[in-house]
Design a protein around this motif. Structure first.
Motif, PDB file in Angstrom:
ATOM      1  N   ALA A  60       6.795  34.122  -7.705  1.00 14.69           N
ATOM      2  CA  ALA A  60       6.854  33.049  -7.215  1.00 14.69           C
ATOM      3  C   ALA A  60       6.604  31.618  -8.122  1.00 14.69           C
ATOM      4  O   ALA A  60       5.968  31.877  -9.017  1.00 14.69           O
ATOM      5  CB  ALA A  60       5.783  32.728  -5.887  1.00 14.69           C
ATOM      6  N   VAL A  68       6.142  42.265  -2.947  1.00 11.76           N
ATOM      7  CA  VAL A  68       6.760  42.039  -1.630  1.00 11.76           C
ATOM      8  C   VAL A  68       5.982  43.276  -0.653  1.00 11.76           C
ATOM      9  O   VAL A  68       5.874  44.399  -0.936  1.00 11.76           O
ATOM     10  CB  VAL A  68       8.081  42.310  -1.497  1.00 11.76           C
ATOM     11  CG1 VAL A  68       8.801  42.292  -0.096  1.00 11.76           C
ATOM     12  CG2 VAL A  68       8.841  41.387  -2.326  1.00 11.76           C
ATOM     13  N   ASN A  86       9.832  42.878   3.619  1.00 13.46           N
ATOM     14  CA  ASN A  86      10.266  41.699   4.203  1.00 13.46           C
ATOM     15  C   ASN A  86       9.767  40.870   2.820  1.00 13.46           C
ATOM     16  O   ASN A  86       8.631  40.693   2.559  1.00 13.46           O
ATOM     17  CB  ASN A  86       9.227  41.112   5.266  1.00 13.46           C
ATOM     18  CG  ASN A  86       9.695  39.581   5.719  1.00 13.46           C
ATOM     19  OD1 ASN A  86       9.985  39.146   5.156  1.00 13.46           O
ATOM     20  ND2 ASN A  86       9.563  39.759   6.959  1.00 13.46           N
ATOM     21  N   PRO A  87      10.842  40.142   2.224  1.00 17.63           N
ATOM     22  CA  PRO A  87      10.577  39.381   1.086  1.00 17.63           C
ATOM     23  C   PRO A  87       9.632  38.083   1.240  1.00 17.63           C
ATOM     24  O   PRO A  87       8.930  37.519   0.568  1.00 17.63           O
ATOM     25  CB  PRO A  87      12.080  38.876   0.776  1.00 17.63           C
ATOM     26  CG  PRO A  87      12.946  38.965   1.670  1.00 17.63           C
ATOM     27  CD  PRO A  87      12.031  40.057   2.507  1.00 17.63           C
ATOM     28  N   ASN A  88       9.253  37.755   2.392  1.00 14.91           N
ATOM     29  CA  ASN A  88       8.220  36.608   2.936  1.00 14.91           C
ATOM     30  C   ASN A  88       6.809  37.406   3.091  1.00 14.91           C
ATOM     31  O   ASN A  88       6.633  38.095   3.987  1.00 14.91           O
ATOM     32  CB  ASN A  88       8.698  36.050   4.174  1.00 14.91           C
ATOM     33  CG  ASN A  88       7.682  34.983   4.552  1.00 14.91           C
ATOM     34  OD1 ASN A  88       6.576  34.862   3.845  1.00 14.91           O
ATOM     35  ND2 ASN A  88       8.143  34.373   5.529  1.00 14.91           N
ATOM     36  N   TYR A  89       5.948  37.396   1.900  1.00 18.03           N
ATOM     37  CA  TYR A  89       4.839  38.179   1.866  1.00 18.03           C
ATOM     38  C   TYR A  89       3.943  37.485   2.838  1.00 18.03           C
ATOM     39  O   TYR A  89       2.973  38.339   3.125  1.00 18.03           O
ATOM     40  CB  TYR A  89       4.113  37.750   0.489  1.00 18.03           C
ATOM     41  CG  TYR A  89       3.681  36.443   0.143  1.00 18.03           C
ATOM     42  CD1 TYR A  89       2.619  36.223   0.575  1.00 18.03           C
ATOM     43  CD2 TYR A  89       4.513  35.427  -0.353  1.00 18.03           C
ATOM     44  CE1 TYR A  89       2.155  34.763   0.218  1.00 18.03           C
ATOM     45  CE2 TYR A  89       4.499  34.251  -0.690  1.00 18.03           C
ATOM     46  CZ  TYR A  89       2.963  33.913  -0.228  1.00 18.03           C
ATOM     47  OH  TYR A  89       2.592  32.505  -0.597  1.00 18.03           O
ATOM     48  N   ALA A  90       4.179  36.373   3.704  1.00 19.91           N
ATOM     49  CA  ALA A  90       3.358  35.947   4.523  1.00 19.91           C
ATOM     50  C   ALA A  90       3.317  36.784   5.981  1.00 19.91           C
ATOM     51  O   ALA A  90       2.719  36.849   6.837  1.00 19.91           O
ATOM     52  CB  ALA A  90       3.222  34.582   4.823  1.00 19.91           C
ATOM     53  N   VAL A  91       4.527  37.572   6.064  1.00 23.65           N
ATOM     54  CA  VAL A  91       5.136  38.159   7.143  1.00 23.65           C
ATOM     55  C   VAL A  91       4.696  39.774   7.147  1.00 23.65           C
ATOM     56  O   VAL A  91       5.237  40.355   6.357  1.00 23.65           O
ATOM     57  CB  VAL A  91       6.494  38.035   7.504  1.00 23.65           C
ATOM     58  CG1 VAL A  91       6.879  38.909   8.853  1.00 23.65           C
ATOM     59  CG2 VAL A  91       6.921  36.563   7.890  1.00 23.65           C
ATOM     60  N   ARG A  92       3.924  40.247   8.135  1.00 18.86           N
ATOM     61  CA  ARG A  92       3.323  41.701   8.032  1.00 18.86           C
ATOM     62  C   ARG A  92       4.086  42.235   8.989  1.00 18.86           C
ATOM     63  O   ARG A  92       3.885  41.671  10.189  1.00 18.86           O
ATOM     64  CB  ARG A  92       1.967  41.491   8.138  1.00 18.86           C
ATOM     65  CG  ARG A  92       1.101  41.004   6.723  1.00 18.86           C
ATOM     66  CD  ARG A  92       1.524  41.462   5.480  1.00 18.86           C
ATOM     67  NE  ARG A  92       1.120  40.599   4.187  1.00 18.86           N
ATOM     68  CZ  ARG A  92       0.611  40.781   3.344  1.00 18.86           C
ATOM     69  NH1 ARG A  92       0.500  42.332   3.092  1.00 18.86           N
ATOM     70  NH2 ARG A  92       0.312  40.203   2.394  1.00 18.86           N
TER      71      ARG A  92
END
Length: 116
Positions: A60, A68, A86-92
């Motif tokens: 980042a 990821v 999921n490339p959005n590390y905040a979404v689990r």
């Protein structure tokens, strides 16, 4: 990773075990295990060797490289039965979705055993 603790017992009953990896150093992981009372295995991938091997390490802007989030459900035959990336590390991944995938993998294996 704490959210996995809520389904660890059910996954164990299905024959699965949780192995979680983190880029944090071992000392910090030990603190996390103790503080969160985790019963599953948590290992350090501090230098991101595994993350790079899986092709999930990213850098980042202005930050150190991170992995990821990735989840696999692997059968005893070594075949990946479910994966979540999921490339959005905040979404689990929701633990209920993981549990449903594990249950489906067990049912699939049972059906294959009946057909054999």
């Amino acid at each position: 990773m704490v959210q996995l603790q809520s389904i660890e017992g059910e996954l164990s009953e299905l024959g699965y075990q949780i192995l979680a990896m983190s880029p944090d150093p071992p000392g910090k992981l030990a603190q996390t295990v103790e503080k969160q009372e985790l019963t599953y295995r948590l290992v350090s991938d501090m230098n991101l060797a595994a993350a790079r091997g899986f092709g999930i390490a990213f850098k980042a802007e202005g930050r150190r490289p991170l992995p990821v989030p990735l989840v696999y459900v692997v059968g005893t035959d070594g075949i990946i039965r479910f994966q979540y990336v999921n490339p959005n590390y905040a979404v689990r991944l929701d633990p209920d979705v993981l549990l449903a995938a594990a249950r489906a993998a067990v049912r699939t294996a049972q059906l294959k055993a009946i057909d054999a």
